[in-house]
Motif scaffolding. Structure first.
Motif, mmCIF file in Angstrom:
data_model
loop_
_atom_site.group_PDB
_atom_site.id
_atom_site.type_symbol
_atom_site.label_atom_id
_atom_site.label_comp_id
_atom_site.label_asym_id
_atom_site.label_seq_id
_atom_site.Cartn_x
_atom_site.Cartn_y
_atom_site.Cartn_z
ATOM 1 N N ILE A 217 0.895 -1.176 0.000
ATOM 2 C CA ILE A 217 0.000 0.000 0.000
ATOM 3 C C ILE A 217 0.924 1.213 0.000
ATOM 4 O O ILE A 217 1.878 1.254 0.773
ATOM 5 N N THR A 218 0.630 2.183 -0.859
ATOM 6 C CA THR A 218 1.559 3.326 -0.961
ATOM 7 C C THR A 218 0.833 4.659 -0.982
ATOM 8 O O THR A 218 -0.204 4.796 -1.642
ATOM 9 N N GLN A 219 1.405 5.633 -0.280
ATOM 10 C CA GLN A 219 1.019 7.030 -0.507
ATOM 11 C C GLN A 219 2.295 7.804 -0.845
ATOM 12 O O GLN A 219 3.271 7.767 -0.105
ATOM 13 N N VAL A 220 2.242 8.514 -1.976
ATOM 14 C CA VAL A 220 3.355 9.389 -2.373
ATOM 15 C C VAL A 220 2.883 10.818 -2.140
ATOM 16 O O VAL A 220 1.883 11.231 -2.719
ATOM 17 N N SER A 221 3.580 11.555 -1.299
ATOM 18 C CA SER A 221 3.175 12.947 -1.038
ATOM 19 C C SER A 221 4.271 13.682 -0.313
ATOM 20 O O SER A 221 5.012 13.072 0.458
ATOM 21 N N ARG A 222 4.305 14.985 -0.513
ATOM 22 C CA ARG A 222 5.152 15.796 0.363
ATOM 23 C C ARG A 222 4.728 15.498 1.804
ATOM 24 O O ARG A 222 3.554 15.194 2.051
ATOM 25 N N PHE A 223 5.685 15.624 2.744
ATOM 26 C CA PHE A 223 5.302 15.405 4.140
ATOM 27 C C PHE A 223 4.636 16.678 4.654
ATOM 28 O O PHE A 223 5.282 17.628 5.064
ATOM 29 N N ASP A 224 3.320 16.645 4.565
ATOM 30 C CA ASP A 224 2.489 17.818 4.832
ATOM 31 C C ASP A 224 1.272 17.303 5.593
ATOM 32 O O ASP A 224 0.729 16.240 5.259
ATOM 33 N N ARG A 225 0.851 18.044 6.634
ATOM 34 C CA ARG A 225 -0.263 17.519 7.445
ATOM 35 C C ARG A 225 -1.543 17.357 6.638
ATOM 36 O O ARG A 225 -2.365 16.494 6.926
ATOM 37 N N PHE A 226 -1.721 18.197 5.604
ATOM 38 C CA PHE A 226 -2.932 18.061 4.783
ATOM 39 C C PHE A 226 -2.960 16.734 4.017
ATOM 40 O O PHE A 226 -4.003 16.324 3.533
ATOM 41 N N LYS A 227 -1.807 16.102 3.894
ATOM 42 C CA LYS A 227 -1.769 14.802 3.197
ATOM 43 C C LYS A 227 -2.052 13.666 4.181
ATOM 44 O O LYS A 227 -2.101 12.514 3.796
ATOM 45 N N VAL A 300 -2.935 5.028 -1.981
ATOM 46 C CA VAL A 300 -3.803 5.800 -1.084
ATOM 47 C C VAL A 300 -3.488 7.283 -1.239
ATOM 48 O O VAL A 300 -2.327 7.651 -1.456
ATOM 49 N N GLN A 301 -4.515 8.120 -1.155
ATOM 50 C CA GLN A 301 -4.274 9.561 -1.036
ATOM 51 C C GLN A 301 -5.275 10.082 -0.019
ATOM 52 O O GLN A 301 -6.373 10.477 -0.349
ATOM 53 N N LYS A 302 -4.848 10.028 1.244
ATOM 54 C CA LYS A 302 -5.806 10.312 2.321
ATOM 55 C C LYS A 302 -5.781 11.779 2.748
ATOM 56 O O LYS A 302 -5.798 12.117 3.931
ATOM 57 N N SER A 303 -5.742 12.669 1.765
ATOM 58 C CA SER A 303 -5.608 14.104 2.064
ATOM 59 C C SER A 303 -6.809 14.638 2.828
ATOM 60 O O SER A 303 -7.937 14.161 2.665
ATOM 61 N N LEU A 304 -6.552 15.673 3.644
ATOM 62 C CA LEU A 304 -7.639 16.347 4.349
ATOM 63 C C LEU A 304 -8.168 17.501 3.500
ATOM 64 O O LEU A 304 -9.332 17.898 3.620
ATOM 65 N N SER A 305 -7.315 18.069 2.678
ATOM 66 C CA SER A 305 -7.675 19.057 1.649
ATOM 67 C C SER A 305 -6.787 18.747 0.466
ATOM 68 O O SER A 305 -5.676 18.264 0.646
ATOM 69 N N GLU A 306 -7.250 19.081 -0.712
ATOM 70 C CA GLU A 306 -6.415 18.773 -1.874
ATOM 71 C C GLU A 306 -6.823 19.657 -3.041
ATOM 72 O O GLU A 306 -8.001 19.710 -3.402
ATOM 73 N N GLY A 307 -5.837 20.377 -3.613
ATOM 74 C CA GLY A 307 -6.150 21.195 -4.782
ATOM 75 C C GLY A 307 -6.667 20.311 -5.901
ATOM 76 O O GLY A 307 -7.779 20.477 -6.405
ATOM 77 N N PHE A 308 -5.868 19.365 -6.293
ATOM 78 C CA PHE A 308 -6.281 18.405 -7.327
ATOM 79 C C PHE A 308 -5.840 17.007 -6.931
ATOM 80 O O PHE A 308 -6.644 16.083 -6.873
ATOM 81 N N GLY A 309 -4.551 16.889 -6.622
ATOM 82 C CA GLY A 309 -4.027 15.567 -6.270
ATOM 83 C C GLY A 309 -3.483 14.866 -7.501
ATOM 84 O O GLY A 309 -4.066 13.896 -7.986
ATOM 85 N N LEU A 310 -2.356 15.383 -8.008
ATOM 86 C CA LEU A 310 -1.748 14.760 -9.192
ATOM 87 C C LEU A 310 -1.407 13.306 -8.929
ATOM 88 O O LEU A 310 -1.445 12.470 -9.835
ATOM 89 N N THR A 311 -1.083 12.995 -7.679
ATOM 90 C CA THR A 311 -0.677 11.621 -7.364
ATOM 91 C C THR A 311 -1.816 10.637 -7.646
ATOM 92 O O THR A 311 -1.570 9.485 -7.976
ATOM 93 N N VAL A 312 -3.049 11.116 -7.527
ATOM 94 C CA VAL A 312 -4.197 10.250 -7.832
ATOM 95 C C VAL A 312 -4.223 9.966 -9.333
ATOM 96 O O VAL A 312 -4.336 8.804 -9.772
ATOM 97 N N ALA A 313 -4.078 11.024 -10.128
ATOM 98 C CA ALA A 313 -4.079 10.840 -11.591
ATOM 99 C C ALA A 313 -2.922 9.937 -12.012
ATOM 100 O O ALA A 313 -3.082 9.063 -12.881
ATOM 101 N N SER A 325 -9.384 10.356 -0.345
ATOM 102 C CA SER A 325 -10.408 11.138 0.354
ATOM 103 C C SER A 325 -11.276 11.894 -0.640
ATOM 104 O O SER A 325 -10.805 12.341 -1.688
ATOM 105 N N ASN A 326 -12.504 12.075 -0.226
ATOM 106 C CA ASN A 326 -13.456 12.794 -1.082
ATOM 107 C C ASN A 326 -13.315 14.303 -0.844
ATOM 108 O O ASN A 326 -14.209 14.939 -0.307
ATOM 109 N N VAL A 327 -12.162 14.849 -1.208
ATOM 110 C CA VAL A 327 -11.931 16.284 -0.972
ATOM 111 C C VAL A 327 -11.327 16.925 -2.223
ATOM 112 O O VAL A 327 -10.711 16.253 -3.051
ATOM 113 N N GLY A 328 -11.532 18.239 -2.317
ATOM 114 C CA GLY A 328 -10.901 19.032 -3.375
ATOM 115 C C GLY A 328 -11.132 18.451 -4.753
ATOM 116 O O GLY A 328 -12.253 18.102 -5.123
ATOM 117 N N GLY A 329 -10.029 18.348 -5.513
ATOM 118 C CA GLY A 329 -10.142 17.882 -6.897
ATOM 119 C C GLY A 329 -10.191 16.368 -7.034
ATOM 120 O O GLY A 329 -10.284 15.847 -8.155
#
Ligand code: UDP
Length: 403
Positions: A217-227, A300-313, A325-329
């Motif tokens: 299981i993987t999440q790729v993201s900057r280490f940011d609390r919103f992620k 996984v992309q368990k963001s609390l807020s997300e502009g778009f979320g390129l990692t999802v695409a 998460s069902n947030v942002g883009g």
């Protein structure tokens, strides 16, 4: 070097011809992008691919950076957090720091574009240099519920622009300027997204000491609390009670994000001594990110807020089953139970991850649908077309543009 022809196999000849015709209309105009970092995060990711391709189709596109010190980026990170709805104490001193650095950039940035394309809040004040040229403010973050004080402060600059671009319908606000809703995109030909031979994927797993003995299981993201990387660890812990698995949390830092190392420390603490959790601080290395995404069973992309979320695409393009998460883009990219699974909590994320690990056929189907959805809607060529149309509309207000 990127060539527009190389995109024909993905999008067809008519789309490529269309882009050339639109670009022809902009001949002689300079489009100058300005943001605050050349590496790290989605904006740099997109500009690195978009600017060369604009040039290839004949639009003179350039990319410049503003300069700022640690204090400035601390303040703009507070802005970023507050725009995404987190209460932040923004003091008068913070505003002074923002204004001082902005003044310096207003004096020093070589503003020469016929179209000035300003990304996110850090360089927003450059609009003070506006004269006969056209200015676009491109907001990449989730501003569906911003802290009022910060929104009002930045709004003074937004209203000076000719147009504002947001990534998703939920982010638009009452503004006396034209607004465009344009979702970001990924580049199927970049090192981040192109097909990789299995040996390269294996080499990357070996490099990071990640055995292939259990589902990943993987999440790729900057280490940011919103992620919400800590939320991902909690979800993984719930899954692990039932299914043996590994978790990869892979992220780098961005030059304009001062909180990264602090969040990384928190993540390491929560990961504890679990040998099946792999917290990777990656150097900017697109092939490695690509390989880790491809090696995964669930993204996984368990963001609390997300502009778009390129990692999802990026994950969907690789045919991966995604829990996000069902947030942002993100819901623009995932239709629940069709092209991925949308969650609202740690427990929900864990439930869906389990479901996917237990039903590989279902995971495969979601991934296939996801890839097709990205192909139809979120490739770089679509994005390019949208931007070209915005540029043209600024020079031809009220005209009908015949292609
Ligand atoms: N990314 C990367 N290395 C990392 C973390 C992220 O290359 O260690 C990339 C990721 O693949 C994606 C972009 O940075 O292309 C992040 O964009 P996204 O829209 O997901 O989030 P942002 O960082 O802009 O909030």
């Amino acid at each position: 070097m990127q060539r527009i022809e190389d995109y024909t196999p993905f999008v067809g000849q008519p789309t490529v011809d269309d882009l050339r015709r639109l670009a022809e209309r902009l001949r002689g105009k300079v489009v100058q992008h300005v943001n605050s970092t050349a590496v790290g995060g989605g904006v740099a990711e997109i500009l690195n691919r978009m600017v060369p391709l604009l040039n290839d189709i004949g639009v003179d596109a350039r990319w410049d950076l503003i300069k700022g010190g640690e204090q400035f980026f601390d303040v703009t990170k507070k802005f970023h957090n507050a725009l995404q709805g987190r209460e932040e104490e923004v003091t008068e001193r913070d505003l002074e720091i923002f204004l001082d650095t902005s003044e310096r950039n207003i004096r020093e940035v070589d503003v020469h574009g016929d179209v000035m394309f300003i990304h996110d809040p850090q360089p927003i004040a450059l609009v003070r240099r506006k004269n006969q040229n056209k200015w676009i403010w491109r907001c990449h973050i989730d501003v569906s519920n911003p802290v009022r004080k910060v929104w009002r402060f930045l709004r003074e600059y937004m209203v000076k622009y000719d147009a504002a671009v947001f990534s998703a319908p939920g982010f638009s606000h009452k503004l006396p300027v034209r607004q465009f809703l344009i979702a970001p995109s990924i580049d199927p030909l970049s090192d981040k997204n192109r097909d990789l031979p299995p040996e390269i994927i294996d080499d990357v797993l070996t490099k990071y000491d990640i055995p292939k003995d259990k589902p990943i299981i993987t999440q790729v993201s900057r280490f940011d609390r919103f992620k919400d990387p800590v939320g991902v660890i909690k979800a993984y812990t719930l899954v692990k009670r039932y299914i043996p698995c590994r978790l990869i949390l892979a992220g780098g830092t961005a030059d304009d994000d001062p909180e990264g190392l602090k969040v990384l420390e928190e993540v390491r603490e929560h990961a504890g001594q679990d040998p099946d959790i792999h917290v990777l601080l990656l150097p900017q290395n697109d092939i490695e990110v690509n390989a880790l995404q491809r090696a995964s069973d669930v993204i996984v992309q368990k963001s609390l807020s997300e502009g778009f979320g390129l990692t999802v695409a990026e994950a969907l393009w690789k045919g991966k089953a995604v829990v996000a998460s069902n947030v942002g883009g993100i819901p623009l990219q995932i239709t629940h139970k069709y092209s991925g699974l949308l969650c609202h909590s740690i427990e929900g994320a864990a439930f869906f991850i389990k479901q996917l690990l237990n039903s590989p056929d279902y995971a495969l189907k979601l991934g296939q649908n996801g890839r097709e959805h990205i192909k139809q809607n979120f490739l770089l060529t679509r994005h390019l077309r949208d931007y070209l149309l915005v540029f043209l509309s600024l020079f031809h207000r009220g005209d009908i543009v015949y292609l």
